[in-house]
Write an enzyme that holds these catalytic residues in place. Structure first.
Site, PDB file in Angstrom:
ATOM      1  N   LYS A  42     -20.453-103.828  -9.586  1.00 60.17           N
ATOM      2  CA  LYS A  42     -20.044-103.051 -11.405  1.00 60.17           C
ATOM      3  C   LYS A  42     -20.732-103.344 -12.262  1.00 60.17           C
ATOM      4  O   LYS A  42     -20.573-102.342 -13.417  1.00 60.17           O
ATOM      5  CB  LYS A  42     -18.520-104.276 -11.825  1.00 60.17           C
ATOM      6  N   GLY A  43     -22.465-104.483 -11.623  1.00 59.91           N
ATOM      7  CA  GLY A  43     -23.263-103.718 -13.708  1.00 59.91           C
ATOM      8  C   GLY A  43     -23.662-102.653 -14.111  1.00 59.91           C
ATOM      9  O   GLY A  43     -23.674-102.132 -15.528  1.00 59.91           O
ATOM     10  N   ASP A 102     -34.608-107.126 -10.236  1.00 59.18           N
ATOM     11  CA  ASP A 102     -34.523-108.328 -10.136  1.00 59.18           C
ATOM     12  C   ASP A 102     -35.715-108.578  -8.819  1.00 59.18           C
ATOM     13  O   ASP A 102     -37.096-108.598  -8.895  1.00 59.18           O
ATOM     14  CB  ASP A 102     -33.139-109.127 -10.133  1.00 59.18           C
ATOM     15  N   LYS A 130     -36.906-107.094 -13.911  1.00 57.89           N
ATOM     16  CA  LYS A 130     -37.530-108.062 -14.483  1.00 57.89           C
ATOM     17  C   LYS A 130     -38.640-108.327 -13.036  1.00 57.89           C
ATOM     18  O   LYS A 130     -38.319-108.687 -12.525  1.00 57.89           O
ATOM     19  CB  LYS A 130     -36.059-109.444 -13.821  1.00 57.89           C
ATOM     20  N   PHE A 151     -31.999-115.063 -17.813  1.00 59.05           N
ATOM     21  CA  PHE A 151     -30.820-114.037 -16.732  1.00 59.05           C
ATOM     22  C   PHE A 151     -29.709-114.012 -18.687  1.00 59.05           C
ATOM     23  O   PHE A 151     -29.468-114.642 -19.303  1.00 59.05           O
ATOM     24  CB  PHE A 151     -30.210-115.831 -16.517  1.00 59.05           C
ATOM     25  N   VAL A 152     -30.190-113.018 -17.880  1.00 61.31           N
ATOM     26  CA  VAL A 152     -28.682-111.813 -19.022  1.00 61.31           C
ATOM     27  C   VAL A 152     -27.456-111.857 -18.703  1.00 61.31           C
ATOM     28  O   VAL A 152     -27.751-111.106 -17.546  1.00 61.31           O
ATOM     29  CB  VAL A 152     -29.730-110.438 -19.778  1.00 61.31           C
ATOM     30  N   ASP A 158     -22.602-109.748 -15.672  1.00 64.14           N
ATOM     31  CA  ASP A 158     -22.069-110.658 -16.276  1.00 64.14           C
ATOM     32  C   ASP A 158     -22.605-111.997 -15.471  1.00 64.14           C
ATOM     33  O   ASP A 158     -23.131-111.697 -14.755  1.00 64.14           O
ATOM     34  CB  ASP A 158     -20.682-110.291 -14.874  1.00 64.14           C
ATOM     35  N   ARG A 164     -19.290-108.969 -19.025  1.00 66.57           N
ATOM     36  CA  ARG A 164     -19.596-107.555 -19.218  1.00 66.57           C
ATOM     37  C   ARG A 164     -19.191-106.552 -20.422  1.00 66.57           C
ATOM     38  O   ARG A 164     -20.234-105.945 -20.288  1.00 66.57           O
ATOM     39  CB  ARG A 164     -18.422-107.230 -17.710  1.00 66.57           C
TER      40      ARG A 164
HETATM   41  P1  IMP Z   1     -32.105-108.167  -6.880  1.00 66.06           P
HETATM   42  O1  IMP Z   1     -31.068-107.726  -5.417  1.00 66.06           O
HETATM   43  O2  IMP Z   1     -32.390-108.681  -7.350  1.00 66.06           O
HETATM   44  O3  IMP Z   1     -32.697-107.016  -7.528  1.00 66.06           O
HETATM   45  O4  IMP Z   1     -30.400-108.070  -7.974  1.00 66.06           O
HETATM   46  C1  IMP Z   1     -30.283-107.200  -8.296  1.00 66.06           C
HETATM   47  C2  IMP Z   1     -28.889-107.529  -8.550  1.00 66.06           C
HETATM   48  O5  IMP Z   1     -28.212-108.922  -9.905  1.00 66.06           O
HETATM   49  C3  IMP Z   1     -28.252-106.725 -10.021  1.00 66.06           C
HETATM   50  O6  IMP Z   1     -27.687-105.258 -10.289  1.00 66.06           O
HETATM   51  C4  IMP Z   1     -27.816-107.596 -11.075  1.00 66.06           C
HETATM   52  O7  IMP Z   1     -25.892-107.738 -10.114  1.00 66.06           O
HETATM   53  C5  IMP Z   1     -27.540-109.276 -10.461  1.00 66.06           C
HETATM   54  N1  IMP Z   1     -28.528-109.709 -11.403  1.00 66.06           N
HETATM   55  C6  IMP Z   1     -30.063-109.617 -11.699  1.00 66.06           C
HETATM   56  N2  IMP Z   1     -30.191-110.594 -12.365  1.00 66.06           N
HETATM   57  C7  IMP Z   1     -29.138-111.019 -13.558  1.00 66.06           C
HETATM   58  C8  IMP Z   1     -29.063-111.237 -14.201  1.00 66.06           C
HETATM   59  O8  IMP Z   1     -30.115-111.837 -15.280  1.00 66.06           O
HETATM   60  N3  IMP Z   1     -27.792-110.957 -15.137  1.00 66.06           N
HETATM   61  C9  IMP Z   1     -27.124-110.557 -14.642  1.00 66.06           C
HETATM   62  N4  IMP Z   1     -27.083-110.281 -13.582  1.00 66.06           N
HETATM   63  C10 IMP Z   1     -28.253-110.200 -12.901  1.00 66.06           C
HETATM   64 MG    MG Z   2     -25.611-105.288  -9.820  1.00 67.83          MG
END
Ligand code: IMP
Ligand code: MG
Length: 174
Positions: A42-43, A102, A130, A151-152, A158, A164
């Site tokens: 949903k982000g 991330d 990041k 963490f944002v 969220d 959100r």
């Molecule tokens: P990844 O698979 O580790 O790249 O994570 C991506 C997903 O993790 C993003 O779509 C976010 O939903 C969540 N995420 C990663 N870092 C943050 C953060 O700092 N705040 C909130 N959600 C995060």
């Molecule tokens: Mg996401």
């Protein structure tokens, strides 16, 4: 707009300015034909809504649901599809729209899934990146802001489903 547990990292006005720039870049880069925007639920919903309106040419919207995080702040390493696309993407130009990259686990998985459906092209737009935390390679064509390893929340992002609707992107202190 942020409460005491939060500090503003990127204010709403800067987010909007940057999205206008990204929209103009995307509109200029793509070949003729609709751009098929795929928002990751949903982000990415706020970013998708603003980015779509910053792209001054025809776009189509679709959504995909992916879960890789539990209720905490770090990835579980497992990725699940929770909602599939509604539209066929075969032969289309796809722009995957994500809130934040991330570890890269989510997008690395999703790109594999979508490529198997034979789109004409596939690129990624992420509002936040990041880079220090990358575990899997991901090629992101359009990045809004590179941010430090914090963490944002806010503007779609969220923590356990809260925050959100904040207009700014804020650091959540542990
Ligand atoms: P990844 O698979 O580790 O790249 O994570 C991506 C997903 O993790 C993003 O779509 C976010 O939903 C969540 N995420 C990663 N870092 C943050 C953060 O700092 N705040 C909130 N959600 C995060
Ligand atoms: Mg996401």
């Amino acid at each position: 707009m942020c409460s005491p547990a939060l500090s503003v990292l990127i204010p709403a006005e800067r987010i909007q300015e940057r999205i206008q720039q990204l929209g103009a870049e995307i509109a200029a880069d793509y070949p003729d034909g609709p751009i098929h925007l795929v928002g990751i639920l949903k982000g990415a919903c706020m970013f998708l809504a603003d980015l779509a309106r910053a792209i001054d040419r025809p776009v189509r919207l679709d959504f995909i649901g992916i879960a890789s995080y539990g209720k905490g702040k770090t990835t579980s390493g497992e990725v699940r599809l929770t909602k599939d696309l509604d539209l066929s993407i075969e032969g289309t130009d796809i722009l995957v729209v994500e809130d934040i990259v991330d570890s890269g686990v989510t997008l690395n998985y999703l790109v594999h899934v979508l490529k198997a459906r034979r789109p004409r092209s596939i690129r990624i737009a992420a509002l936040l990146d990041k880079p220090e935390r990358r575990m899997r390679p991901v090629e992101v064509s359009y990045v809004g802001f590179q941010i430090p390893d914090e963490f944002v929340v806010g503007y779609g992002l969220d923590f356990a489903e809260d925050y959100r609707n904040l207009k700014d992107i804020c650091i959540l202190k542990s």
